[in-house]
Design an enzyme around this catalytic site. Sequence first.
Site, PDB file in Angstrom:
ATOM      1  CG  ASP A 241      -1.887   1.111   1.323  1.00 52.95           C
ATOM      2  OD1 ASP A 241      -1.672   2.134   0.637  1.00 52.95           O
ATOM      3  OD2 ASP A 241      -2.878   0.979   2.069  1.00 52.95           O
ATOM      4  CG  HIS A 242       3.387   3.923  -3.123  1.00 50.61           C
ATOM      5  ND1 HIS A 242       4.297   4.383  -2.199  1.00 50.61           N
ATOM      6  CD2 HIS A 242       3.985   4.069  -4.335  1.00 50.61           C
ATOM      7  CE1 HIS A 242       5.390   4.802  -2.823  1.00 50.61           C
ATOM      8  NE2 HIS A 242       5.227   4.615  -4.122  1.00 50.61           N
ATOM      9  NE  ARG A 243      -4.076   3.907   1.343  1.00 50.90           N
ATOM     10  CZ  ARG A 243      -5.235   3.476   1.847  1.00 50.90           C
ATOM     11  NH1 ARG A 243      -6.256   4.299   1.928  1.00 50.90           N
ATOM     12  NH2 ARG A 243      -5.368   2.231   2.247  1.00 50.90           N
TER      13      ARG A 243
ATOM     14  CB  ILE B 172       4.724   0.584   2.057  1.00 50.24           C
ATOM     15  CG1 ILE B 172       3.996  -0.174   3.173  1.00 50.24           C
ATOM     16  CG2 ILE B 172       6.053  -0.073   1.716  1.00 50.24           C
ATOM     17  CD1 ILE B 172       4.793  -0.369   4.427  1.00 50.24           C
TER      18      ILE B 172
END
Length: 554
Positions: free
Chosen positions: A526-528, A530
């Site tokens: 989850d690029h939010r 990580i």
Amino acid sequence: MAIEIVTVPDLGGAESVDVIELNLTPGDSLEPEDSLLVLESDKATMDVPSPYAGTLVKYLVADGATVKIGDAIAEIETSAEAAADPEPEPAKEDVVEPVAEVSEAVAEAEPAAASEQLIVVPDIGSDDEIDVIEISVAVGDQVEEGDTLIVLESDKATMDVPSSHAGTVLKILASEGDKLRTGGQVAMLEVAGAAVAVKEKAVEEVAAEAVAAKPVAPAVAQPSAPQPSTNTASPKIPAAPVSGAEDPAATSVYAGPSVRLLARELGVSLDKVTGTGPRGRIQKDDVNDYVKNALSNSSGDLSITAGGGSGIPAVPAVDFTQFGEIESVKLSKIQKLTANNMQRNWLNVPHVTQFDDADITELEDFRKSLKAEGEKRGIRVTPVAFLIKAIATSLQANPEFNRSLAGDGEHYVQKHFVHVGMAVDTPRGLVVPVIKNADEKGIWEISEDIMSLAGLAREGKLKPSDMQGGCFTLSSLGAIGGTGFTPIVNSPEVGILGVSKSQIKPHWNGSEFVPRLMLPLCLSYDHRLINGGDAGRFMTHLVKLLSDIRYLAL
Ligand code: CAO
């Protein structure tokens, strides 16, 4: 400062009406024209706006009370100036003015055939343009007199525009998003037999009724033009009446403007909400309950996220019978849950997937060496046990992956436990039991957990607690095949490891190519929460552990 009493305004002929919504809370500050409450007769609902700026001291009526013109409904504390100068009521002539518009609008209409009837927006009591928010019919539909053709909405109210004739819809002359005013063209109907109306007649009717400040079509429930009040200040009724509720069942949605506004803000399609108010009217609580249910029940209707508020166009339905024989098979409960969860996670989580290969040549040699002892213990050790252990160790070393975003969007939750979920393919569908405290367990214990949880999963005997509390998920397709895939994060977890089938590959050891058993790893995150750097470190650590399992013991 002064205390002003607001009273029930002219009700347009109705003797008494019900209070169906109190829009504010005592202590709320308000501006002139802010809606205080909503009244409902057997024909229409109407917002009662405040004539003052100030603070609501208290309501003098309760939700559900029956009131009549002149009854005191609210106490407002105002500044002295505001109290001295309540907004003047519009004169009757204000309402007459749209006649010219009506005549023009109708006169400009395409010439009507003998059996055609142009339907226009009835007098809405002001010259304001208001938005078309719903087209309720389609070309070819049969309509009865009074059936809703379109729904209009101003910032104060909504109004159903009904058909003044029975007939067939030939043409719809308005579109959702258009702005219309009194006399604006709505639709062309082909009317049956004697009910033929010619253009001139329509003009006369519209003009005459607009002068009389009455609705063109009898089915439009509409308060008449406001009258000056003789006693304490009476606010004027908003120009546009709210949805006609003569027969709730006749309109697709029976709800007041504030409820419609709330539904639009939450992306809820009101036709899916069950109204619990009088005669099935949808109330704010009904909309809130609908949203709560949809969120807490993941098997709930996803129209909130996918079909309605998100604006994602629906996939058109296809009649496959035109291509060959088919059968319709009901989804299992697990399949439905999986579909909803996958869609929710795919839509909510900005995914990135990173790939790498781990050299598991030694790991596999060691694992195979455990076979005899495993048979004695009755435990089958597969690569999945090592993967779970390596993930648990990597989560400890890289705590960024052991977090979840908090619902408030302001915090993250750092977990100080390590529970690893494992996707299991079962005949009923995909389930994810969780190996608890995997960091504290050895390979034997983890292997036992895998055997028992995978067994329970395939028999459909997992308890809810077996599937809760996961920090990270492993999805292994190693026994099946493939060289890589992009797994979907099992939110609110922030990472998932996809594992494909290991293969012998040539590996350059510095002086020559040697055959090594390479395991493809695919880490979605989850690029939010990580960053790429976090993911790179996690993956590198994981590869190191799998490539040299002595590190697992450290
Ligand atoms: N490469 C090569 N072989 C592999 C392997 C890999 N990455 N992973 C496992 N294998 C082999 C094992 O060694 C085993 O063979 P042996 O018995 O000869 O040793 C065989 O494949 C079976 O292994 P397995 O993966 O089934 O082992 P498991 O019982 O530990 O796995 C489970 C349990 C639950 C992970 C697995 O049964 C399963 O359901 N996998 C599917 C998960 C899934 O559907 N993921 C997709 C989710 S998203 O749609």
